[in-house]
Design a protein around this motif. Structure first.
Motif: not given
Length: 322
Positions: A142-145, A164-173
């Motif tokens: 949801l935050p990524v969207i 966007y890749a960085y955001i994905g890594l942040t949420m993965f962490m």
């Protein structure tokens, strides 16, 4: 769970509360708080383009102080029990590199983002993939969207892919930090919660930076972005305080899971094997655990866990048809 084990875990939970950590590790954290204070005194509003190197030094000093904190707390280049601390330390090192590169963001912005992305990967690997807890993933999407909708109209193509890749890594962490939290009072540890809260603050700092840089300038952006950033890194660094004990306990759980899996796959062959024989082999293979675990309380907890694993396997074997 025995009363003794519950008491030990309760004592660990109390000792890892933030006031107690700050009290016990205060001298090691003094450089961090001093360098943060100096940074905000010198640069209360924004960085000064005419003194980039001066700004770079004082911006990076707090992270250097956290690296020093982990080194003083204790670390070893070898040994399974220090793997968590090593990964957090390496993640801080890449964050330090990212801080330096973002000072010259006109030329190295993407490089700085990539450095922070690597730091998130290292943090996530420190947190591990057990337990997986896939049901938490929707909360990460949801935050990524939301951020995608916020930035989709202002980023050009090459940069947008990196962001966007960085955001994905942040949420993965953050997902991995959240997954390792155990709500049960007997297994709750504050340091795991610190790593999760640190991830949330890290994402908050990044969101504020993106909003200020790409959408609309924010009042007091320097204080907002850097305060949340330094707080995030502090909490993540503090998560190493009881990581030695945490890693050892997790290793026992992994051993139990792996042994049960082997028995399930080869139940008929192993159904006649006594649990003590399995643990004799296991102890010989992992004898270094006895050498690295110096704390008497931790050793007692591990021995109790070992007996519990043996009882679980014994019960499983008694139910396994030959």
């Amino acid at each position: 769970m025995s009363v003794k084990k519950t008491a030990n875990l309760g004592q660990t939970s109390i000792l890892t509360k933030l006031p107690n950590i700050l009290k016990c590790n205060g001298p090691k954290l003094v450089p961090f708080f001093k360098t943060v204070a100096i940074f905000f005194i010198l640069f209360p509003k924004s960085k000064y383009k005419t003194a980039d190197m001066f700004y770079l030094i004082f911006k990076c000093l707090p992270i250097c102080s956290l690296i020093l904190f982990i080194l003083l707390h204790g670390i070893n280049l070898r040994g399974f029990e220090y793997s968590y601390s090593r990964r957090i330390l390496t993640g801080l090192a890449f964050s330090l590199l990212g801080d330096a590169l973002l000072v010259y963001d006109h030329a190295f912005f993407i490089h700085g983002v990539l450095a922070f992305g690597i730091s998130h990967i290292l943090y996530a690997t420190a947190y591990g993939m057990r337990p997986l807890r896939v049901f938490m993933l929707p909360f990460m999407v949801l935050p990524v969207i939301v951020i995608y909708l916020m930035l989709s109209g202002v980023l050009y193509r090459p940069l947008s892919y990196v962001i966007y890749a960085y955001i994905g890594l942040t949420m993965f962490m953050i997902w991995r930090a959240m997954a390792r939290i155990k709500i049960d009072n007997n297994e709750w540890t504050w340091t795991r919660f610190y790593s999760f809260l640190g991830g949330i603050l890290f994402a908050t700092s990044d969101a504020l930076l993106a909003l200020d840089r790409f959408v609309t300038p924010l009042a007091h952006s320097q204080i907002l972005v850097m305060t949340t950033y330094y707080a995030a890194q502090l909490l993540i660094a503090l998560s190493v305080v009881d990581s030695h004990e945490d890693v050892e306990m997790n290793f026992c759980v992994i051993q139990e899971t792996d042994i049960i899996k082997i028995i399930q796959e080869h139940g008929k062959l192993l159904s006649q094997v006594h649990p003590d024989d399995l643990f004799t082999l296991l102890s010989a293979k992992h004898a270094y655990i006895k050498q690295t675990v110096a704390n008497t309380q931790i050793r007692a907890i591990l021995m109790e866990k070992r007996v519990q694993i043996g009882q679980n396997i014994d019960l499983f074997l008694s139910r396994t048809p030959v």
